[in-house]
Design a protein around this motif. Structure first.
Motif, PDB file in Angstrom:
ATOM      1  N   SER A 143       0.831  -1.206   0.000  1.00 64.17           N
ATOM      2  CA  SER A 143       0.000   0.000   0.000  1.00 64.17           C
ATOM      3  C   SER A 143       0.863   1.252   0.000  1.00 64.17           C
ATOM      4  O   SER A 143       0.549   2.238  -0.673  1.00 64.17           O
ATOM      5  N   ALA A 144       1.966   1.232   0.760  1.00 66.89           N
ATOM      6  CA  ALA A 144       2.854   2.406   0.782  1.00 66.89           C
ATOM      7  C   ALA A 144       3.465   2.641  -0.589  1.00 66.89           C
ATOM      8  O   ALA A 144       3.535   3.772  -1.074  1.00 66.89           O
ATOM      9  N   ARG A 145       3.907   1.546  -1.227  1.00 69.12           N
ATOM     10  CA  ARG A 145       4.518   1.679  -2.551  1.00 69.12           C
ATOM     11  C   ARG A 145       3.499   2.201  -3.573  1.00 69.12           C
ATOM     12  O   ARG A 145       3.817   3.035  -4.426  1.00 69.12           O
ATOM     13  N   ALA A 146       2.252   1.707  -3.459  1.00 64.89           N
ATOM     14  CA  ALA A 146       1.215   2.165  -4.390  1.00 64.89           C
ATOM     15  C   ALA A 146       0.954   3.661  -4.218  1.00 64.89           C
ATOM     16  O   ALA A 146       0.787   4.394  -5.204  1.00 64.89           O
ATOM     17  N   GLU A 150       1.635   6.561  -7.003  1.00 67.69           N
ATOM     18  CA  GLU A 150       0.596   7.497  -7.441  1.00 67.69           C
ATOM     19  C   GLU A 150       1.141   8.925  -7.472  1.00 67.69           C
ATOM     20  O   GLU A 150       0.880   9.694  -8.413  1.00 67.69           O
ATOM     21  N   GLN A 151       1.927   9.281  -6.459  1.00 70.63           N
ATOM     22  CA  GLN A 151       2.535  10.619  -6.453  1.00 70.63           C
ATOM     23  C   GLN A 151       3.466  10.801  -7.652  1.00 70.63           C
ATOM     24  O   GLN A 151       3.484  11.860  -8.287  1.00 70.63           O
ATOM     25  N   TYR A 152       4.242   9.762  -7.929  1.00 73.83           N
ATOM     26  CA  TYR A 152       5.182   9.830  -9.054  1.00 73.83           C
ATOM     27  C   TYR A 152       4.447  10.048 -10.372  1.00 73.83           C
ATOM     28  O   TYR A 152       4.804  10.938 -11.162  1.00 73.83           O
ATOM     29  N   LEU A 153       3.416   9.250 -10.609  1.00 77.83           N
ATOM     30  CA  LEU A 153       2.702   9.340 -11.885  1.00 77.83           C
ATOM     31  C   LEU A 153       1.948  10.658 -12.009  1.00 77.83           C
ATOM     32  O   LEU A 153       1.863  11.233 -13.102  1.00 77.83           O
ATOM     33  N   THR A 154       1.408  11.146 -10.896  1.00 80.44           N
ATOM     34  CA  THR A 154       0.742  12.454 -10.929  1.00 80.44           C
ATOM     35  C   THR A 154       1.731  13.548 -11.309  1.00 80.44           C
ATOM     36  O   THR A 154       1.412  14.470 -12.075  1.00 80.44           O
ATOM     37  N   LEU A 278      -1.195  11.507   3.683  1.00 82.84           N
ATOM     38  CA  LEU A 278      -2.297  11.782   2.763  1.00 82.84           C
ATOM     39  C   LEU A 278      -1.857  11.609   1.312  1.00 82.84           C
ATOM     40  O   LEU A 278      -2.617  11.125   0.476  1.00 82.84           O
ATOM     41  N   ASP A 279      -0.624  11.987   1.027  1.00 76.38           N
ATOM     42  CA  ASP A 279      -0.107  11.817  -0.329  1.00 76.38           C
ATOM     43  C   ASP A 279       0.003  10.344  -0.707  1.00 76.38           C
ATOM     44  O   ASP A 279      -0.246   9.966  -1.858  1.00 76.38           O
ATOM     45  N   HIS A 302      -5.560  22.362   3.688  1.00 80.13           N
ATOM     46  CA  HIS A 302      -4.223  22.609   3.133  1.00 80.13           C
ATOM     47  C   HIS A 302      -3.836  21.502   2.159  1.00 80.13           C
ATOM     48  O   HIS A 302      -3.325  21.784   1.065  1.00 80.13           O
ATOM     49  N   TRP A 303      -4.077  20.247   2.547  1.00 81.35           N
ATOM     50  CA  TRP A 303      -3.726  19.154   1.632  1.00 81.35           C
ATOM     51  C   TRP A 303      -4.601  19.212   0.381  1.00 81.35           C
ATOM     52  O   TRP A 303      -4.116  18.982  -0.735  1.00 81.35           O
ATOM     53  N   ALA A 304      -5.883  19.501   0.560  1.00 86.39           N
ATOM     54  CA  ALA A 304      -6.779  19.540  -0.598  1.00 86.39           C
ATOM     55  C   ALA A 304      -6.331  20.603  -1.601  1.00 86.39           C
ATOM     56  O   ALA A 304      -6.350  20.375  -2.820  1.00 86.39           O
ATOM     57  N   HIS A 305      -5.907  21.758  -1.104  1.00 89.67           N
ATOM     58  CA  HIS A 305      -5.410  22.787  -2.025  1.00 89.67           C
ATOM     59  C   HIS A 305      -4.146  22.313  -2.744  1.00 89.67           C
ATOM     60  O   HIS A 305      -3.947  22.624  -3.921  1.00 89.67           O
ATOM     61  N   ARG A 306      -3.297  21.562  -2.025  1.00 92.66           N
ATOM     62  CA  ARG A 306      -2.085  21.029  -2.673  1.00 92.66           C
ATOM     63  C   ARG A 306      -2.421  19.993  -3.738  1.00 92.66           C
ATOM     64  O   ARG A 306      -1.679  19.829  -4.704  1.00 92.66           O
ATOM     65  N   ALA A 307      -3.525  19.258  -3.522  1.00 91.35           N
ATOM     66  CA  ALA A 307      -3.821  18.097  -4.359  1.00 91.35           C
ATOM     67  C   ALA A 307      -4.821  18.396  -5.470  1.00 91.35           C
ATOM     68  O   ALA A 307      -5.278  17.466  -6.147  1.00 91.35           O
ATOM     69  N   VAL A 308      -5.169  19.660  -5.673  1.00 91.29           N
ATOM     70  CA  VAL A 308      -6.189  20.010  -6.669  1.00 91.29           C
ATOM     71  C   VAL A 308      -5.877  19.399  -8.030  1.00 91.29           C
ATOM     72  O   VAL A 308      -6.770  18.886  -8.726  1.00 91.29           O
ATOM     73  N   ASP A 309      -4.621  19.432  -8.422  1.00 96.85           N
ATOM     74  CA  ASP A 309      -4.249  18.953  -9.760  1.00 96.85           C
ATOM     75  C   ASP A 309      -4.489  17.453  -9.936  1.00 96.85           C
ATOM     76  O   ASP A 309      -4.572  16.975 -11.072  1.00 96.85           O
ATOM     77  N   ARG A 310      -4.564  16.735  -8.848  1.00102.65           N
ATOM     78  CA  ARG A 310      -4.789  15.285  -8.973  1.00102.65           C
ATOM     79  C   ARG A 310      -6.248  14.954  -9.306  1.00102.65           C
ATOM     80  O   ARG A 310      -6.551  13.816  -9.655  1.00102.65           O
ATOM     81  N   TYR A 311      -7.139  15.920  -9.128  1.00 97.07           N
ATOM     82  CA  TYR A 311      -8.577  15.655  -9.276  1.00 97.07           C
ATOM     83  C   TYR A 311      -9.151  16.600 -10.318  1.00 97.07           C
ATOM     84  O   TYR A 311      -9.784  17.616 -10.004  1.00 97.07           O
ATOM     85  N   PRO A 312      -8.937  16.246 -11.585  1.00100.20           N
ATOM     86  CA  PRO A 312      -9.288  17.157 -12.678  1.00100.20           C
ATOM     87  C   PRO A 312     -10.784  17.414 -12.817  1.00100.20           C
ATOM     88  O   PRO A 312     -11.172  18.393 -13.447  1.00100.20           O
ATOM     89  N   ASP A 313     -11.607  16.545 -12.239  1.00 99.04           N
ATOM     90  CA  ASP A 313     -13.051  16.730 -12.386  1.00 99.04           C
ATOM     91  C   ASP A 313     -13.661  17.572 -11.285  1.00 99.04           C
ATOM     92  O   ASP A 313     -14.869  17.811 -11.290  1.00 99.04           O
TER      93      ASP A 313
END
Length: 993
Positions: A143-146, A150-154, A278-279, A302-313
């Motif tokens: 799970s940690a590796r996954a 995900e961070q890498y591919l994003t 969270l990442d 704060h995390w949600a603002h950082r992660a906006v780009d991961r959720y294009p919809d």
């Protein structure tokens, strides 16, 4: 971590050799700067099926991690507490932290400076050396590796979009082809690659890429590509000129790109490990729970603002008002807000919950959404708001545990506690640039590192007349802290008001338990302590604690161990005084003290019954532990609470409990060697006994201090403390104590290199114990005399005394004494050349030391076993044993044991021909023995140093070391060691001639 696990030293990557050491280090690094409980490590390595020896294997692995860090120049990073371990890592020293912070920097500058953002992402991606956590094995790894993948591919997706915006389609076409081929499910990657190929004039290749992905999705999942992918394919087929306009097409954003988040928290600080969690979390549902004012919403936003780009919809937000003065939102009210954010006109939003859920999930299907659900009261409020798309994530905050979401819905739970001191200082320093570091440290402490309290205090100082904070901090010290930690004109923002909302939701019995817990001085407590405070059966008390945990009025910091931060403790204490009165508080303190004393006495009976303790009528104390491991586990778990309570009892009106508890802990500290806590307890016991003028108590307290000083190498202080103990023992007519003090002082003189005087004092102690008929005292005397005569080279006399002592204790359930005697007999057999007997003795001794969790004793027995292997010529085995012995010695914090182990390690290395490695170790052994003023150990270490120097050809230096050894040994009367030094001097001077 972003590749095979390794530590970089001077530009060179050094691998961590052992698989279990790698796994433990990886798990600690994933939670860097945050406590990881032993139970979490067990679960990380073995999941639901840990072996019976899991805890001891964890201890061994942690020792190996500590040694590996020390070998690589990373000392003092790994900290141990009663419940687990914390690895402190500076942000610049972890490739994972550098990666996440660099990506965050890129996100912030992307709109204004896409070239700089692309450069930052490229730098971040260069940190990856291969699959994350490769060669790490454990149940946590997948799970940690996954999550890391995900961070890498994003990041790769974001880089491709930025390059396409800047017209760098050739780079994208080259760099993205292998990544898209490896990850055909990532439609955003494939879209970017197709668009890049199209712009390079390779229209057929672009369509082939999209067709291959379509076939893959249909074959593997029976589904068509997303609408955005289909739209891009159609645009390429018809050669849409819009595709060629640089910056006009986004391949990662489809739909309106909704963002309904409130503003990010200004000056957000800390929580780096939680942001990393969270990442990296792979779960579609994450809960952030914690007490009021702890910063749950701040972290989520704060995390949600950082992660906006991961959720294009889109990113949705709803506040459920689960805790506040207004009514909590119903699911249908929350759904109406979410549907409106998704573009559903108000008149089309159903008023019935079931229909609203259906519409919401149909609108969310197939999308990559982030849904932030704030202030949830219970699971039923949340479940209707969960999208049915695995590509979406829901982030929920609550003051309640929401364990049902974990059990039934697979949520990943993130529990927040107070900030660590460094994070609190960072938050304050940003707001209060004029305040001195000392003021900031004190302010953070007085605010208990609670984020809401820190922000209120910072705002009060920043808007006040004196912005250096000195006056405000003085006020917090002298008046009611909770009354100051509020905002004028905004009652809901006060810390106490935040606590009031949670307290009001509790049933009366739970409220009473919360109030009573304020009398616990230690950092945590268990159901037994709570039961003693409230006069309730243990199971009933545990249910109340679990309820408080569910409401985050206390937190379960380790299985069965609960606690709360200082402001909640202060709040509970105020409520106790106002609601129940001073008499109730005094009665609760007495009940808790009796609980502790009964358990400490029972543990002493189980673990070290041979040690003298204060006389007491214990006939009506039926408590007994089931076995020795249970007694030791109780002491280990309760150590911090006992230390804090003894100090509090000494200074706050319960002196007799203080000095009796301190006396009962003396044997424990002998076994476990926690020097700071031992000194604190011994000094508190002395203060308490002096306050009552009790000679028994003062004799016991001075004896405790003398033992502490002697083990730390403070021989003059120990001598004086023994003298004071003897005076009070005589004044009390306590002859058993007189005998014990004489024998213990003889042990001190042995360490000082005064063996003849030590033997006389020990013989006098033995005679007095015979006179008064104290058999346990006689057993101790014979054991100590045996060890002393062994060092003097009188092996026959040593054997006689050790065997008499062992005969007394064998089969009587006194493991501390038996373990010491077996180890001493093993070392004596080693000196006499009886290697088989030596090995048998020390193996038996090690098993007992291990049962007692006595790392000092384990280190000594392992060291003796290594020396046996050296004598047999098994040098590789000896070196492996010495690696374990050194790790155990370092954990024990006993410097004499560390010195003797270093001397033996130098011996093993020299015997193996590793002279360059042996020299600094032998030198350090001499220095350490001299620091603790252990004459015998210093003489032996000097002989080993001389042997190493001689083998290196440094003959003059070797002669000097051997002569110093001879001077020490002959002056003290250590005949065998003096003879060994004399023989070495003769050999070396002959070589010089």
């Amino acid at each position: 971590m972003l590749g095979s696990l390794a530590i970089e030293v001077d530009g060179q990557l050094r691998a961590v050799a052992r698989p279990r050491t790698r796994a433990v280090l990886a798990r600690l690094l994933l939670s860097a700067n945050r406590l990881v409980t032993t139970e979490s490590l067990v679960d990380a390595l073995w999941g639901q099926a840990p072996p019976a020896t899991a805890r001891s294997q964890i201890q061994t692995a942690v020792s190996a991690v500590r040694q590996a860090l020390r070998d690589m120049g990373c000392e003092n990073l790994l900290k141990t507490s009663f419940s687990g371990y914390q690895l402190d890592v500076a942000p610049a020293d972890s490739d994972l932290i550098v990666f996440t912070t660099t990506i965050e920097q890129a996100r912030r500058v992307a709109e204004e400076d896409p070239a700089e953002a692309a450069h930052l992402i490229k730098q971040a991606l260069l940190l990856w050396r291969g699959p994350a956590l490769s060669e790490v094995v454990g149940s946590f790894v997948d799970s940690a590796r996954a999550g890391l993948q995900e961070q890498y591919l994003t990041a790769v997706e974001r880089l491709a979009e930025l390059q396409l915006r800047m017209g760098r389609h050739e780079e994208v076409a080259v760099e993205l082809a292998p990544v898209a081929k490896e990850h055909p499910r990532r439609e955003s990657l494939v879209r970017s690659l197709a668009l890049a190929l199209h712009r390079c004039g390779r229209r057929a290749d672009a369509l082939a890429v999209l067709q291959a992905q379509r076939e893959h999705l249909v074959e593997e999942f029976g589904t068509d590509p997303a609408p955005a992918t289909c739209e891009l394919e159609q645009s390429i087929q018809r050669a849409d000129p819009h595709l060629d306009r640089i910056g006009s097409v986004s391949t990662t954003v489809s739909g309106p790109g909704i963002n309904s988040l409130p503003t990010d928290v200004a000056g957000f600080s800390g929580r780096r490990s939680h942001l990393t969690d969270l990442d990296t979390a792979a779960a579609a549902l994450v809960t952030i729970t914690g007490s009021g004012g702890i910063g749950k919403t701040a972290l989520a936003l704060h995390w949600a603002h950082r992660a906006v780009d991961r959720y294009p919809d889109g990113v949705l937000y709803v506040d459920l008002h689960g805790f506040g003065r207004q009514q909590p939102s119903s699911p249908v009210q929350a759904l109406s807000r979410l549907l409106y954010q998704l573009g559903v006109p108000p008149e089309q939003i159903p008023s019935q919950e079931g229909f609203a859920v259906d519409l919401y999930r149909s609108r969310a299907a197939g999308k990559r959404l982030l849904v932030v659900v704030d202030n949830a009261r219970d699971c039923d409020q949340v479940r209707p708001l969960l999208p049915n798309s695995l590509t979406s994530r829901t982030l929920v905050t609550s003051r309640h545990e929401l364990s049902g979401l974990v059990a039934r819905d697979g949520a990943h739970c993130l529990r927040l506690s107070v900030l660590n001191p460094a994070e609190a200082l960072e938050l304050l320093a940003r707001s209060l640039p004029q305040a001195s570091p000392a003021v900031l440290h004190e302010l953070a402490r007085l605010c208990a590192y609670v984020p809401l309290a820190l922000r209120i205090a910072a705002a009060a100082i920043a808007t006040g007349t004196s912005q250096d904070g000195v006056e405000y901090v003085a006020g917090l010290r002298t008046v009611d802290r909770l009354s100051l930690l509020g905002v004028e004109g905004d009652d809901d923002t006060a810390v106490a008001a935040t606590f009031d909302l949670s307290y009001a939701m509790l049933e009366p019995a739970v409220q009473r338990m919360f109030r009573l817990l304020s009398v616990v001085a230690g950092p945590d407590f268990c159901a037994q302590e709570a039961a003693s405070l409230a006069g309730l059966p243990g199971p009933h008390a545990l249910r109340l604690l679990k309820t408080l945990t569910h409401h985050h009025m206390v937190e379960e910091r380790a299985p069965g161990r609960f606690g709360f931060h200082d402001l909640l403790r202060l709040y509970a204490a105020h409520l106790l005084e106002a609601t129940d009165g001073g008499d109730a508080r005094k009665a609760a303190e007495t009940a808790l003290a009796q609980h502790y004393l009964h358990h400490v006495v029972a543990a002493a009976h189980a673990l070290y019954p041979q040690l003298l303790r204060l006389p007491a009528d214990e006939a009506d104390w039926p408590l007994r532990f089931a076995d020795r491991p249970e007694a030791m586990e109780w002491l280990n778990t309760q150590r911090a609470s006992l230390v804090a309570s003894i100090v509090a009892f000494a200074d706050q009106g319960h002196p007799e409990f203080a000095w009796r508890l301190a006396d009962g802990m003396r044997g424990y500290f002998f076994l476990r060697m926690f020097p700071v806590e031992w000194q604190s307890v011994a000094e508190a016991g002395l203060r308490a006994a002096q306050a009552q003028g009790d000679h028994h108590g003062q004799a016991a307290a001075h004896l405790n201090l003398a033992d502490f000083y002697g083990r730390q190498g403070f021989h003059d202080l120990a001598d004086r403390a023994f003298g004071s103990a003897a005076e009070h023992a005589q004044a009390a007519g306590w002859r058993e104590a007189e005998a014990t003090i004489m024998g213990s002082q003889g042990g001190l003189w042995r360490l000082q290199g005064r063996p003849s005087e030590a033997a006389q004092l020990m013989e006098r102690s033995l005679a007095l114990n015979v006179e008064i008929g104290r058999l346990d005292g006689q057993g101790v005397n014979h054991g100590n005399l045996g060890a002393l005569y062994g060092e003097l080279g009188d092996y026959a006399k040593a054997q006689e005394h050790l065997q008499r002592s062992l005969a007394h204790y064998s089969g009587k359930g006194v493991p501390m004494a038996e373990a010491f005697l077996l180890t001493s007999l093993g070392e004596l057999a080693l000196w006499r050349g009886e290697l088989s007997s030596a090995e048998e003795y020390v193996r038996q001794g090690f098993a007992m030391h291990e049962e007692l969790a006595d790392t000092c004793g384990q280190a000594v027995t392992t060291r003796v076993l290594a020396e046996v292997q050296v004598k047999r010529g098994n040098f590789a085995a000896a070196l492996e044993l010495m690696e374990s012995a050194i790790a155990l010695a370092n954990d024990s914090d006993d410097r004499w044991v560390q010195a003797s182990c270093l001397q033996a390690q130098a011996l093993a290395l020299r015997s193996n021909g590793s002279l360059a490695e042996a020299l600094p170790i032998a030198t350090r052994a001499v220095e350490l023995a001299r620091e603790v003023k252990h004459v015998y150990a210093e003489a032996r270490a000097l002989i080993e140093l001389a042997e190493v120097q001689s083998a290196l050809g440094e003959t003059e230096q070797a002669v000097s070391a051997a002569r110093r050894a001879h001077l020490l040994a002959s002056g003290a009367g250590y005949t065998a060691v003096a003879d060994q030094a004399s023989g070495l001097i003769g050999f070396l001077t002959g070589a010089l001639a």
